[in-house]
Design an enzyme around this catalytic site. Sequence first.
Site, PDB file in Angstrom:
ATOM      1  N   ASP A  62       0.841  -1.178   0.000  1.00  0.00           N
ATOM      2  CA  ASP A  62       0.000   0.000   0.000  1.00  0.00           C
ATOM      3  C   ASP A  62       0.887   1.243   0.000  1.00  0.00           C
ATOM      4  O   ASP A  62       1.654   1.465   0.938  1.00  0.00           O
ATOM      5  CB  ASP A  62      -0.901   0.002   1.231  1.00  0.00           C
ATOM      6  CG  ASP A  62      -1.972   1.064   1.132  1.00  0.00           C
ATOM      7  OD1 ASP A  62      -2.972   0.803   0.453  1.00  0.00           O
ATOM      8  OD2 ASP A  62      -1.793   2.151   1.704  1.00  0.00           O
ATOM      9  N   THR A  95      -2.933   6.546  -3.927  1.00  0.00           N
ATOM     10  CA  THR A  95      -1.753   7.279  -3.453  1.00  0.00           C
ATOM     11  C   THR A  95      -0.538   7.001  -4.334  1.00  0.00           C
ATOM     12  O   THR A  95       0.199   7.912  -4.681  1.00  0.00           O
ATOM     13  CB  THR A  95      -1.413   6.911  -2.004  1.00  0.00           C
ATOM     14  OG1 THR A  95      -1.267   5.495  -1.915  1.00  0.00           O
ATOM     15  CG2 THR A  95      -2.503   7.340  -1.066  1.00  0.00           C
ATOM     16  N   THR A  96      -0.368   5.736  -4.706  1.00  0.00           N
ATOM     17  CA  THR A  96       0.802   5.391  -5.517  1.00  0.00           C
ATOM     18  C   THR A  96       0.720   6.089  -6.873  1.00  0.00           C
ATOM     19  O   THR A  96       1.703   6.656  -7.365  1.00  0.00           O
ATOM     20  CB  THR A  96       0.866   3.862  -5.702  1.00  0.00           C
ATOM     21  OG1 THR A  96       0.696   3.254  -4.422  1.00  0.00           O
ATOM     22  CG2 THR A  96       2.191   3.439  -6.275  1.00  0.00           C
ATOM     23  N   ASP A 391      -9.390   1.176   1.725  1.00  0.00           N
ATOM     24  CA  ASP A 391      -9.433   1.652   0.339  1.00  0.00           C
ATOM     25  C   ASP A 391     -10.792   1.341  -0.293  1.00  0.00           C
ATOM     26  O   ASP A 391     -11.388   2.171  -0.958  1.00  0.00           O
ATOM     27  CB  ASP A 391      -8.331   0.988  -0.505  1.00  0.00           C
ATOM     28  CG  ASP A 391      -6.930   1.506  -0.132  1.00  0.00           C
ATOM     29  OD1 ASP A 391      -6.784   2.036   0.980  1.00  0.00           O
ATOM     30  OD2 ASP A 391      -6.004   1.367  -0.948  1.00  0.00           O
TER      31      ASP A 391
HETATM   32  N1  LIG Z   1      -7.159  -6.066 -13.554  1.00  0.00           N
HETATM   33  C1  LIG Z   1      -6.430  -4.971 -13.666  1.00  0.00           C
HETATM   34  N2  LIG Z   1      -5.640  -4.791 -14.729  1.00  0.00           N
HETATM   35  C2  LIG Z   1      -4.888  -3.673 -14.875  1.00  0.00           C
HETATM   36  N3  LIG Z   1      -4.851  -2.681 -13.988  1.00  0.00           N
HETATM   37  C3  LIG Z   1      -5.639  -2.804 -12.908  1.00  0.00           C
HETATM   38  C4  LIG Z   1      -6.462  -3.937 -12.685  1.00  0.00           C
HETATM   39  N4  LIG Z   1      -7.105  -3.769 -11.505  1.00  0.00           N
HETATM   40  C5  LIG Z   1      -6.703  -2.575 -11.016  1.00  0.00           C
HETATM   41  N5  LIG Z   1      -5.819  -1.993 -11.843  1.00  0.00           N
HETATM   42  C6  LIG Z   1      -5.157  -0.688 -11.732  1.00  0.00           C
HETATM   43  O1  LIG Z   1      -4.252  -0.656 -10.665  1.00  0.00           O
HETATM   44  C7  LIG Z   1      -4.047   0.716 -10.307  1.00  0.00           C
HETATM   45  C8  LIG Z   1      -4.083   0.845  -8.800  1.00  0.00           C
HETATM   46  O2  LIG Z   1      -2.964   0.191  -8.249  1.00  0.00           O
HETATM   47  P1  LIG Z   1      -2.627   0.331  -6.706  1.00  0.00           P
HETATM   48  O3  LIG Z   1      -3.850   0.106  -5.908  1.00  0.00           O
HETATM   49  O4  LIG Z   1      -1.445  -0.520  -6.449  1.00  0.00           O
HETATM   50  O5  LIG Z   1      -2.159   1.831  -6.596  1.00  0.00           O
HETATM   51  P2  LIG Z   1      -2.960   3.113  -6.127  1.00  0.00           P
HETATM   52  O6  LIG Z   1      -4.410   2.844  -6.051  1.00  0.00           O
HETATM   53  O7  LIG Z   1      -2.514   4.218  -7.007  1.00  0.00           O
HETATM   54  O8  LIG Z   1      -2.341   3.384  -4.700  1.00  0.00           O
HETATM   55  P3  LIG Z   1      -2.729   2.728  -3.279  1.00  0.00           P
HETATM   56  O9  LIG Z   1      -3.783   1.703  -3.490  1.00  0.00           O
HETATM   57  O10 LIG Z   1      -1.435   2.162  -2.817  1.00  0.00           O
HETATM   58  O11 LIG Z   1      -3.196   3.892  -2.486  1.00  0.00           O
HETATM   59  C9  LIG Z   1      -5.178   1.499 -10.919  1.00  0.00           C
HETATM   60  O12 LIG Z   1      -4.694   2.281 -11.975  1.00  0.00           O
HETATM   61  C10 LIG Z   1      -6.127   0.421 -11.407  1.00  0.00           C
HETATM   62  O13 LIG Z   1      -6.860   0.816 -12.549  1.00  0.00           O
HETATM   63 MG   LIG Z   2      -5.268   1.246  -4.913  1.00  0.00          MG
END
Ligand SMILES: Nc1ncnc2c1ncn2[C@@H]1O[C@H](COP(=O)(O)OP(=O)(O)OP(=O)(O)O)[C@@H](O)[C@H]1O
Ligand SMILES: [Mg+2]
Length: 529
Positions: A62, A95-96, A391
């Site tokens: 996260d 956030t990422t 989240d």
């Molecule tokens: N099946 C999938 N295929 C491709 N991308 C996906 C899939 N499911 C989710 N994602 C993408 O993953 C990304 C989110 O990744 P992640 O949750 O690691 O990071 P974040 O939401 O930016 O940060 P955090 O959750 O750490 O606060 C989003 O851009 C989302 O659209």
């Molecule tokens: Mg996320």
Amino acid sequence: MSSNVPIIILREGTEDIKKREARTQNINAMMAITETVRSTMGPKGMDKMLVDSVGDITITNDGAEILDKLDIENVAANMMVNLAKSVDKEVGDGTTSAVIFCAQLLQNALELIEQEIHPKPITNGFKLASNKTIQIIDEISKKISEDNEELLKGAAITSMNSKDIAAVKEYFAELALKAVRHVAEKNEGPIFDKVSNIKVIKAPGKSLKDSELISGIYIEKEKVNSNMPDVISNAKIAIIRKKLEIVKSEYDSNIMIKSPEKIQQFLDQEKNMLKGYLKYFTDLGVTMIVNNQDISDKFGAMLSKEGIAAIKSLSDDDIKSVINATGGTQIDDLKDLREEHLGFAEKVKFEKIGDDDYTIFSGCKNPKTVAILLKGGLEKILNTAEIALHDVVSVLAKIIDTKTIVAGGGATYIEVAKRLRTYANEISGKEQLAIQAFANALEEIPRTLIANAGLDVIENMTELRAAHKTPEDKWIGIDTIENKIGNNMEKGIIEPAELIKHIVKAGGELANLILRVDRIINAKAAERD
Ligand SMILES: Nc1ncnc2c1ncn2[C@@H]1O[C@H](COP(=O)(O)OP(=O)(O)OP(=O)(O)O)[C@@H](O)[C@H]1O
Ligand SMILES: [Mg+2]
């Protein structure tokens, strides 16, 4: 920052560093932060192991959690961490992405600066691009009704795809949606502000699939005295803010303890005062006391003899939940306590869950809160699930509040980048280059998703861009679970429109702030000035 030349003071700086160097130094520090979280993004993102100064280990993917635990000196880099925190606070997810986008924006700006373009038109162009992006997202986003179970569940699952509990994501999506709906029904105003009414209680043992939703409120407190009843039916609850002990200043100052009789007199006086307190409760038939101040052992024992249970030293938040649920009123002076101030619960129960003691109020008049009882074999799993749930409920609440969604898996970023490039052509001067740089930075999100899945970046990015021909293609993105390019909206890879809007807006603002900084001055020198 209102002056034309904002100054950033860096601890490690020793002198007034030349303008460009200052900027580069800040941006490099921010890039370094970004690298710590980059590889965690998306369904194929990797975990990070964090070791703190006393050797405690956390394993997480996260972004918010990793950044929170970093020990950072550089001010600009710290601002990056704060960016992530603000996104977490405003939308609860993303956030990422915000960090990766902002860092890429700065990197692209640096390249323009190296081509002798002044930061001013760059920041102007970024501002234009950011506003245009918000407008584009408003145009393309899909409006949904808050009853649309399928799309809401899709969004919940998308948010969990990138977390370690992906195996139970369907089950958790339902659980989270039920919890959010419960809170939405019982509260007014935006639900996002109420997600803290969803309490997560971790109970080691069994598996995540045994997690359940329970109505009623859970307060992590044990009863003051072990002889108090374990269960109270039809509890009449006094909610107070009053130290239930005798403080020295309350004694008669003229008691001089010289003889055994005097000691007895002293003790009797204490007892009488406590008896006085007790009478306020027994007169009203109170069976449960909730206090955010202390209760002495002696008074606890007296209460237990009367069959009255009590919990003490509650936090303000906990007191608030008890007040909300039981309909009671908090009283400071026991003299003022009346029947109408008492709260009510069909059942108050004291129970140990895992290692923690809880007081559970159920059958309340107005349970605005709900609890998710998380079960799982290992503490690490419970912690991961807790973070992921935060989240998920945030994402669901955001969608129910705003009723607009977009497709994930990079689809929206590719579409917005495409439209921004068209927009850039309408803008003359150096700003045009900045808008193009902004569009390129947006594509860093799909690029990272692809790279983290171990796929060919150039090949897949080319294919994605080429696939966005007409407005109907706007939701074409990549699914890095199945490694396929397709319509992600149809696939249920869904995010709140608000999430992407906030990532872009906050990331853009921070980038501009950093670009306006062109001096670094040693902190000591600044003090002397
Ligand atoms: N099946 C999938 N295929 C491709 N991308 C996906 C899939 N499911 C989710 N994602 C993408 O993953 C990304 C989110 O990744 P992640 O949750 O690691 O990071 P974040 O939401 O930016 O940060 P955090 O959750 O750490 O606060 C989003 O851009 C989302 O659209
Ligand atoms: Mg996320």
